[in-house]
Design an enzyme around this catalytic site. Sequence first.
Site, PDB file in Angstrom:
ATOM      1  N   CYS A 153       0.817  -1.226   0.000  1.00 28.27           N
ATOM      2  CA  CYS A 153       0.000   0.000   0.000  1.00 28.27           C
ATOM      3  C   CYS A 153       0.845   1.268   0.000  1.00 28.27           C
ATOM      4  O   CYS A 153       0.357   2.342  -0.352  1.00 28.27           O
ATOM      5  CB  CYS A 153      -0.946   0.001   1.187  1.00 28.27           C
ATOM      6  SG  CYS A 153      -2.122  -1.353   1.120  1.00 28.27           S
ATOM      7  N   HIS A 167      -3.423   7.668   2.062  1.00 33.22           N
ATOM      8  CA  HIS A 167      -3.778   6.305   1.677  1.00 33.22           C
ATOM      9  C   HIS A 167      -5.189   6.024   2.184  1.00 33.22           C
ATOM     10  O   HIS A 167      -5.537   6.380   3.315  1.00 33.22           O
ATOM     11  CB  HIS A 167      -2.774   5.333   2.302  1.00 33.22           C
ATOM     12  CG  HIS A 167      -3.120   3.897   2.080  1.00 33.22           C
ATOM     13  ND1 HIS A 167      -3.538   3.421   0.849  1.00 33.22           N
ATOM     14  CD2 HIS A 167      -3.104   2.825   2.923  1.00 33.22           C
ATOM     15  CE1 HIS A 167      -3.762   2.122   0.954  1.00 33.22           C
ATOM     16  NE2 HIS A 167      -3.521   1.744   2.194  1.00 33.22           N
ATOM     17  N   ASN A 180      -9.952   0.195  -0.369  1.00 34.33           N
ATOM     18  CA  ASN A 180      -8.482   0.269  -0.331  1.00 34.33           C
ATOM     19  C   ASN A 180      -7.927  -0.364  -1.613  1.00 34.33           C
ATOM     20  O   ASN A 180      -8.037  -1.566  -1.809  1.00 34.33           O
ATOM     21  CB  ASN A 180      -7.988  -0.479   0.909  1.00 34.33           C
ATOM     22  CG  ASN A 180      -6.474  -0.422   1.072  1.00 34.33           C
ATOM     23  OD1 ASN A 180      -5.754  -0.019   0.159  1.00 34.33           O
ATOM     24  ND2 ASN A 180      -6.004  -0.835   2.235  1.00 34.33           N
TER      25      ASN A 180
END
Length: 329
Positions: free
Chosen positions: A115, A252, A282
């Site tokens: 990520c 994020h 996500n």
Amino acid sequence: MNIRRSFLVGCGAYLPQRIVDNDELAELVDTSNDWIVKRTGIMQRHIAAEEELTSDLAINAAQKALAKASLSVDEIDLIVVATTTPDDTFPSTATKVQAALGVNKGAAFDIQAVCAGFVYALTVADNFIKTGQSNNALVIGAETFTRILDWSDRSTCVLFGDGAGAVVLSGGEITEKTKNYGILSTHLHSDGRQRDILYVDGGPSSTGTVGNVRMSGKEVYKHAVAKLGEVIEEALNYNKLSASDIDWLVPHQANRRIIDSMARKMHLPIEKVICCIEKHANTSAASVPLALSVGMDDGRISNGDLVLFEAIGGGLAWGAGLVRIGEPV
Ligand code: UT7
């Protein structure tokens, strides 16, 4: 010697057509729209079609970023793709993107920092540009992350989505006019001791399988809030800036509660935070450039705005970057 910097001159994104909402997932696992929205802020996610690969998403996002940058493919001499879900074990997804775009010079390779991948890729490309090794770089975050989910594990399968975001970096000299523009700094960290709280239980060397995502959500959450707070402070201090100097936080998109907590820590009004987790979930390495693209496309982020990126993921690996968008007019 003239000192070079990277200027962020274009941004684009791509999302697969198919949207899956929380109610649809509740037919698959023991979950509910209420739980997912309350705990994460996620309302839906995009899922790639069977024949759609990570490279397809990346190519679409890159083409949009190139159009925004008004650069032709002939001018690109570096492609860095951040992904955890490459098309194949090798060659890199970046080389597939290179061929599809018709880029015939320079280097193309993948970066793997889950990520945090986009912030890592941005840092690598920025360093190539600063040393003069590259002039114009495509930095892409692209994932078909839903392909590595265990669809029977409600603690992970509701959290992720597919997508891609891309930016174009252009090298130039730091002058009186340009000195406040471009990538001001990036800050990367990792801590391999935390490997077991977020990982995939497979791989070409370990099991010979692709594996599925495994996560101790609460542990990751705790680390995310602490480490993102630290790296944001590090980026601001390094540039002798304070949170009030930031025009936009582009975080994020892992959990709405983590995003809100960062805004609170920075005393930043929530209106200055780009949040699109409700629509995208996500998307791992794609999440930051996707959010940037949302903010730029809807007119909130414009040329000259100071943007703070941050991300954390498996490794653990995390980082932040401060960028003034565009170039002086
Ligand atoms: O991008 C990489 C970085 N990733 C992150 O930053 C993610 C960080 N972690 C998180 O965002 C949160 O920890 C989660 C959203 C993953 C989970 O939220 P939580 O508030 O930490 O919940 P929990 O894991 O402590 O679970 C609470 C309860 C449990 O039930 P019991 O034990 O209290 O009875 C879980 O079994 O919620 C249950 N649960 C669910 N219930 C309905 C877990 N997943 C689900 C679900 N639907 N999908």
